[in-house]
Design a protein around this motif. Structure first.
Motif, mmCIF file in Angstrom:
data_model
loop_
_atom_site.group_PDB
_atom_site.id
_atom_site.type_symbol
_atom_site.label_atom_id
_atom_site.label_comp_id
_atom_site.label_asym_id
_atom_site.label_seq_id
_atom_site.Cartn_x
_atom_site.Cartn_y
_atom_site.Cartn_z
ATOM 1 N N LEU A 9 0.828 -1.211 0.000
ATOM 2 C CA LEU A 9 0.000 0.000 0.000
ATOM 3 C C LEU A 9 0.863 1.262 0.000
ATOM 4 O O LEU A 9 0.553 2.238 -0.701
ATOM 5 C CB LEU A 9 -0.930 -0.008 1.212
ATOM 6 N N LEU A 10 1.936 1.251 0.767
ATOM 7 C CA LEU A 10 2.821 2.418 0.796
ATOM 8 C C LEU A 10 3.497 2.633 -0.557
ATOM 9 O O LEU A 10 3.621 3.772 -1.023
ATOM 10 C CB LEU A 10 3.874 2.252 1.889
ATOM 11 N N LEU A 11 3.920 1.559 -1.186
ATOM 12 C CA LEU A 11 4.560 1.694 -2.494
ATOM 13 C C LEU A 11 3.564 2.188 -3.543
ATOM 14 O O LEU A 11 3.896 3.040 -4.378
ATOM 15 C CB LEU A 11 5.167 0.355 -2.917
ATOM 16 N N ILE A 12 2.338 1.673 -3.501
ATOM 17 C CA ILE A 12 1.309 2.139 -4.438
ATOM 18 C C ILE A 12 1.018 3.620 -4.212
ATOM 19 O O ILE A 12 0.937 4.413 -5.159
ATOM 20 C CB ILE A 12 0.026 1.297 -4.280
ATOM 21 N N GLY A 13 0.857 4.003 -2.952
ATOM 22 C CA GLY A 13 0.596 5.403 -2.647
ATOM 23 C C GLY A 13 1.736 6.309 -3.070
ATOM 24 O O GLY A 13 1.512 7.405 -3.600
ATOM 25 N N ALA A 14 2.974 5.852 -2.857
ATOM 26 C CA ALA A 14 4.131 6.660 -3.252
ATOM 27 C C ALA A 14 4.182 6.847 -4.762
ATOM 28 O O ALA A 14 4.484 7.941 -5.257
ATOM 29 C CB ALA A 14 5.417 5.998 -2.752
ATOM 30 N N VAL A 15 3.871 5.795 -5.506
ATOM 31 C CA VAL A 15 3.847 5.914 -6.969
ATOM 32 C C VAL A 15 2.755 6.886 -7.403
ATOM 33 O O VAL A 15 2.976 7.749 -8.267
ATOM 34 C CB VAL A 15 3.632 4.529 -7.612
ATOM 35 N N PHE A 16 1.574 6.763 -6.806
ATOM 36 C CA PHE A 16 0.468 7.657 -7.147
ATOM 37 C C PHE A 16 0.801 9.115 -6.854
ATOM 38 O O PHE A 16 0.295 10.012 -7.533
ATOM 39 C CB PHE A 16 -0.797 7.264 -6.383
ATOM 40 N N TYR A 17 1.639 9.361 -5.854
ATOM 41 C CA TYR A 17 1.948 10.754 -5.519
ATOM 42 C C TYR A 17 3.196 11.262 -6.232
ATOM 43 O O TYR A 17 3.191 12.340 -6.821
ATOM 44 C CB TYR A 17 2.121 10.928 -4.011
ATOM 45 N N PHE A 18 4.276 10.485 -6.186
ATOM 46 C CA PHE A 18 5.550 11.000 -6.681
ATOM 47 C C PHE A 18 5.605 11.098 -8.201
ATOM 48 O O PHE A 18 6.203 12.038 -8.733
ATOM 49 C CB PHE A 18 6.701 10.126 -6.180
ATOM 50 N N VAL A 19 5.019 10.133 -8.901
ATOM 51 C CA VAL A 19 5.094 10.184 -10.367
ATOM 52 C C VAL A 19 4.425 11.444 -10.910
ATOM 53 O O VAL A 19 5.040 12.193 -11.682
ATOM 54 C CB VAL A 19 4.496 8.904 -10.981
ATOM 55 N N PRO A 20 3.173 11.743 -10.521
ATOM 56 C CA PRO A 20 2.591 12.997 -11.030
ATOM 57 C C PRO A 20 3.271 14.245 -10.474
ATOM 58 O O PRO A 20 3.407 15.238 -11.187
ATOM 59 C CB PRO A 20 1.120 12.920 -10.577
ATOM 60 N N TYR A 21 3.711 14.196 -9.216
ATOM 61 C CA TYR A 21 4.260 15.415 -8.608
ATOM 62 C C TYR A 21 5.641 15.754 -9.157
ATOM 63 O O TYR A 21 5.887 16.875 -9.600
ATOM 64 C CB TYR A 21 4.329 15.268 -7.092
ATOM 65 N N VAL A 22 6.536 14.795 -9.131
ATOM 66 C CA VAL A 22 7.920 15.072 -9.527
ATOM 67 C C VAL A 22 8.060 15.173 -11.042
ATOM 68 O O VAL A 22 8.682 16.107 -11.567
ATOM 69 C CB VAL A 22 8.859 13.987 -8.970
#
Length: 216
Positions: free
Chosen positions: A132-145
């Protein structure tokens, strides 16, 4: 323009500016929160190794208590700070990651697993939290960065269409849809957590003696 109209315009401008500042600050701080959460979660073996080196039991207990409190406090803070992704007027006005709401839902899912399970002692729950943490990180970091930051410094170019799609204020229809989906996921998990807490009082349904031996 009358005095009342001028006063109202000034107050409205101050409120709008403060709101923009707060939302921008939250969007900038959230990546740091995510990095800290991932670092603390994935650094758990290091903490356990440090605890094993303590010769004084009190020191080991204090280190573990500080680690768990800081880790879980950051997770709760991340969920609270991500609430702006659930408001359609915010996501359509600001340049935010399109899937930020889904990242917040994944982070809330981590809290749900911690409520209903024991990731610190159960291998299955630990793996679920990690996923869940990895999925959430991908959902946030890919669009943000890769998208929001790219859009802010280099508009146009070969990635312009992707950037426009994954930035909320450039793609309001999808942004509102994702916000509603995120709210629905949050509501479902909140209902599950409420039912579980009312039924069990927050205690595990299976006693430690009956729990499977899958400690990590």
């Amino acid at each position: 323009m009358s005095v009342d109209q001028l006063t109202q315009a000034i107050v409205t401008g101050i409120n709008a500016g403060a709101e923009q500042f707060l939302e921008g600050t939250l969007a900038a701080v959230l990546p740091v929160i995510w990095i800290a959460i991932l670092g603390l979660h994935l650094g758990r073996p290091y903490i356990l190794d440090m605890i094993d080196r303590f010769t004084l039991r009190l020191g080991a207990d204090l280190l573990w208590l500080i680690y768990v409190a800081l880790r879980d406090l950051l997770i709760v803070s991340g969920v609270v700070m991500s609430f702006m992704f659930f408001f359609p007027d915010v996501v359509t006005a600001d340049a935010l990651p399109l899937t930020g709401g889904l990242a917040a839902a994944a982070l809330f899912g981590v809290l749900l697993v911690k409520l209903m399970g024991d990731p610190d002692h159960n291998l299955r729950d630990f793996r679920l939290v990690t996923i869940l943490l990895l999925i959430g990180a991908v959902f946030y970091f890919v669009p943000y960065v890769l998208v929001v930051q790219y859009y802010s410094v280099a508009q146009g170019g070969p990635f312009a269409s992707i950037s426009n799609f994954l930035v909320t204020n450039q793609n309001p229809n999808w942004a509102v849809g994702v916000a509603y989906v995120s709210v629905a996921l949050l509501a479902i998990m909140g209902a599950i957590a409420t039912i579980y807490a009312l039924r069990t009082g927050g205690r595990a349904e299976v006693s430690e003696a009956e729990a499977p031996a899958t400690n990590i």
